[in-house]
Design an enzyme around this catalytic site. Structure first.
Site, short mmCIF file in Angstrom:
data_model
loop_
_atom_site.label_atom_id
_atom_site.label_comp_id
_atom_site.label_asym_id
_atom_site.label_seq_id
_atom_site.Cartn_x
_atom_site.Cartn_y
_atom_site.Cartn_z
N GLU A 148 43.97 42.83 40.84
CA GLU A 148 43.34 43.06 42.14
C GLU A 148 42.40 44.26 42.06
OE1 GLU A 148 46.75 41.47 45.22
OE2 GLU A 148 47.20 43.23 43.99
N GLU A 208 53.36 38.17 40.92
CA GLU A 208 54.19 38.66 42.03
C GLU A 208 55.25 37.69 42.50
OE1 GLU A 208 50.31 41.04 42.50
OE2 GLU A 208 50.94 39.06 41.80
#
Length: 259
Positions: free
Chosen positions: A114, A134
């Site tokens: 990210e 995640e």
């Protein structure tokens, strides 16, 4: 006083932002997020800077969020103090007025990817891997992994990383458009510096405006980008100068529509 873990070095027109917590694979905690926001301010406020490089210290780019930093948080703390703070800081990075080049000297996983996605250009070393793991921890990407990454790379690639837990080599990431170039191990920063010199040789005003225009075209940050473009344009006009002068002199402005 603790040593800074987000470093900013300026060499002429090029700023280099380094995530410097190598003993933790440059994983972020709340303090580092705040330091990164201050680093963005440093770059923004220096008019001499025309391009920025983002990289990591040691063998890692960034392992994303430090599990020890958020693992014990209450749900409301996790949402507000961790996810929303990180989201705001990464958005700040993505909307820097200057082009940003990420030198991926190590793996970019989870929050690390990210972070890399906030850059305009990504140069990866051949040994790295990229992914969003995640859901394997029972959580979801929270720093624009399902938003900016989809806008920039396409929904299906992100689905494969988020839903399937797939990770990609540098070569695979290049083929999928996740990175723009692949270089030999240990050379990403030098490659980023060479590309930064290329960018810095171009018109700085044109670069800033073009970056805003590209953001609008890609569906990112439309409102603030349009207002920034409009404000830059109006700030160059004779009407603004006359308006400010009239206000200071407490008289009625005599606008002429001068561009």
């Amino acid at each position: 006083m603790a040593e800074p873990r987000i470093l900013v070095a300026v060499d002429g027109a090029v700023a280099t932002i380094t995530v410097a917590r190598p003993e933790k694979l440059n994983a972020f905690d709340i303090g580092m997020l705040k330091e990164l926001a201050l680093a963005c301010d440093t770059v923004e406020e220096n008019a001499a800077i025309r391009v920025a490089i983002l990289t990591g210290a040691g063998k890692a780019f960034s392992a994303g969020g430090d599990i020890k930093a958020w693992g014990g948080m209450r749900p409301e703390e996790f949402g507000h103090q961790w996810v929303r703070l990180g989201h705001r800081v990464f958005e700040r990075l993505a909307t820097l007025r200057v082009p940003l080049i990420a030198a991926l000297n190590g793996h970019a996983l989870g929050g690390g990817l990210e972070l890399a996605a906030a850059a305009d250009i990504r140069i990866a070393e051949s040994q790295i891997r990229i992914g969003l793991p995640e859901t394997g921890l029972g959580m979801v990407p929270g720093w624009s992994g399902t938003q900016r990454l989809v806008q920039r790379f396409g929904a299906q690639i992100v689905r494969r990383m988020v839903l399937g837990g797939e990770t990609f080599s540098a070569a695979e990431a290049h083929g999928l458009g996740l990175v723009d170039a692949v270089v030999e191990t240990g050379t990403s920063v030098a490659a980023a510096q060479a590309y930064a010199a290329r960018v810095a040789s171009r018109g700085p005003a044109a670069l800033e405006v073009a970056k805003l225009m590209l953001s609008v075209a890609n569906g990112e940050d439309n409102g603030s980008a349009v207002e920034a473009l409009g404000s830059i344009l109006v700030a160059k006009t004779g009407d603004l100068k006359e308006g400010v002068a009239a206000f200071s002199a407490k008289r009625t402005a005599a606008f002429k529509g001068e561009w």
